[in-house]
Write an enzyme that holds these catalytic residues in place. Structure first.
Site, PDB file in Angstrom:
ATOM      1  N   MET A  10      39.738  54.916  42.033  1.00 63.05           N
ATOM      2  CA  MET A  10      39.857  53.860  41.011  1.00 63.05           C
ATOM      3  C   MET A  10      38.640  52.923  41.045  1.00 63.05           C
ATOM      4  SD  MET A  10      43.873  53.096  41.774  1.00 63.05           S
ATOM      5  CE  MET A  10      43.657  53.235  43.560  1.00 63.05           C
ATOM      6  N   GLN A  52      46.901  50.370  32.712  1.00 63.53           N
ATOM      7  CA  GLN A  52      46.412  48.998  32.884  1.00 63.53           C
ATOM      8  C   GLN A  52      46.298  48.300  31.534  1.00 63.53           C
ATOM      9  OE1 GLN A  52      42.625  49.563  34.768  1.00 63.53           O
ATOM     10  NE2 GLN A  52      43.416  49.287  36.848  1.00 63.53           N
ATOM     11  N   THR A  83      40.258  49.327  45.574  1.00 65.44           N
ATOM     12  CA  THR A  83      40.042  48.696  44.277  1.00 65.44           C
ATOM     13  C   THR A  83      40.588  47.284  44.352  1.00 65.44           C
ATOM     14  OG1 THR A  83      40.808  48.669  41.970  1.00 65.44           O
ATOM     15  CG2 THR A  83      42.184  49.829  43.541  1.00 65.44           C
ATOM     16  N   ASN A  84      39.971  46.359  43.630  1.00 68.15           N
ATOM     17  CA  ASN A  84      40.500  44.996  43.580  1.00 68.15           C
ATOM     18  C   ASN A  84      41.673  44.880  42.615  1.00 68.15           C
ATOM     19  OD1 ASN A  84      38.475  42.853  45.019  1.00 68.15           O
ATOM     20  ND2 ASN A  84      37.309  44.582  44.215  1.00 68.15           N
ATOM     21  N   THR A  85      41.492  45.397  41.400  1.00 67.81           N
ATOM     22  CA  THR A  85      42.478  45.183  40.341  1.00 67.81           C
ATOM     23  C   THR A  85      43.869  45.668  40.715  1.00 67.81           C
ATOM     24  OG1 THR A  85      40.802  45.273  38.592  1.00 67.81           O
ATOM     25  CG2 THR A  85      43.070  45.757  37.948  1.00 67.81           C
ATOM     26  N   CYS A 196      35.080  43.390  42.000  1.00 71.92           N
ATOM     27  CA  CYS A 196      35.391  44.731  41.515  1.00 71.92           C
ATOM     28  C   CYS A 196      34.559  45.666  42.364  1.00 71.92           C
ATOM     29  CB  CYS A 196      35.053  44.886  40.042  1.00 71.92           C
ATOM     30  SG  CYS A 196      35.226  46.578  39.445  1.00 71.92           S
ATOM     31  N   THR A 197      35.166  46.729  42.839  1.00 73.32           N
ATOM     32  CA  THR A 197      34.486  47.562  43.835  1.00 73.32           C
ATOM     33  C   THR A 197      33.304  48.329  43.274  1.00 73.32           C
ATOM     34  OG1 THR A 197      36.241  49.206  43.488  1.00 73.32           O
ATOM     35  CG2 THR A 197      36.431  47.784  45.427  1.00 73.32           C
ATOM     36  N   GLU A 198      33.110  48.306  41.938  1.00 73.79           N
ATOM     37  CA  GLU A 198      31.920  48.944  41.357  1.00 73.79           C
ATOM     38  C   GLU A 198      30.742  47.989  41.165  1.00 73.79           C
ATOM     39  OE1 GLU A 198      35.196  51.600  40.649  1.00 73.79           O
ATOM     40  OE2 GLU A 198      34.993  49.529  39.954  1.00 73.79           O
TER      41      GLU A 198
END
Length: 232
Positions: A10, A52, A83-85, A196-198
């Site tokens: 994710m 989401q 993932t953060n979300t 956000c991990t990206e």
């Protein structure tokens, strides 16, 4: 060494960063040919993303809870959600598990508090920036959270889903993100969370004098600490 349960996919772009950081962290600590003990469950992000944006968080919770249970059954000693979300549904996931969950917002708050940061800007998906599930964890640790304005939030969110999750790193988007970082600093943020991990794929500390806290690196480092901690 404890076995890390990594719930990923994710997106897979950030999951591969987690995998690298976890293994590098263990190798740095133990040396030689050591690497992290990891069990990985990688979901199909298209399914999660669609839910989401429909607001069907209960359905995402069921998918991720099933995945987390698979990791527990595979021998994971604790869970890391990459993932953060999707920490929005962390409470539902924790309810089905017997193993602990290392929460990414708590991990980040711990480092911010250690560094004496009292007011921080937050970048992430709209869900992370606008909803309470993430910001409250930071505020409960005594950290004031500043989020970008509406047009900036739209930009941040769009780049995450339309570029970074697809592995696209665009120079114009980097410049736009850095302008947002500057605006948060002008509003009193002492540092900015890459929530956000990206986002760490796009901007790095060398790009700005404003201190950046990359949640992927923070989360992975604390997972390594937990994996190598002596049993009490």
């Amino acid at each position: 060494m404890k076995t890390i349960g990594l719930l990923g996919g994710m997106s897979w772009e950030s999951t591969q960063t987690y995998y690298r950081l976890l293994n590098e962290g263990v190798k740095t600590r133990l040396g030689g040919l050591h690497s992290a003990k990891i069990v990985l469950y990688s979901v199909d992000f298209a399914d999660i993303e669609a839910l989401q944006h429909k607001g069907e968080w209960g359905a995402t919770a069921r998918i991720l809870s099933d995945a987390a249970l698979s990791l527990e059954k595979a021998g994971a000693d604790f869970l890391v959600i990459g993932t953060n979300t999707m920490h929005k549904v962390a409470p539902e996931i924790e309810q089905v598990l017997r193993i602990p969950l290392l929460h990414i917002a708590d991990a980040t708050a711990k480092i911010l508090s250690r560094d004496g940061i009292g007011r921080v800007g937050l970048l992430g998906t709209r869900f992370t920036m606008e909803q309470a599930f993430y910001r409250e964890r930071l505020e409960n640790a005594g950290i004031d959270v500043v989020i970008p304005d509406e047009p900036q939030r739209h930009l941040i969110h769009r780049v995450i889903y339309e570029e970074l999750c697809l592995g696209q790193v665009v120079a114009d988007s980097r410049r736009a993100y850095l302008e947002v970082v500057d605006s948060l600093a002008e509003r009193g943020a002492e540092a900015v969370i890459l929530g956000c991990t990206e986002i760490g794929l796009l901007i790095r500390q060398a790009d700005t004098p404003v201190p950046l806290y990359d949640t992927t690196g923070i989360h992975a480092a604390q997972a390594v600490e937990l994996a190598l901690a002596e049993a009490k």
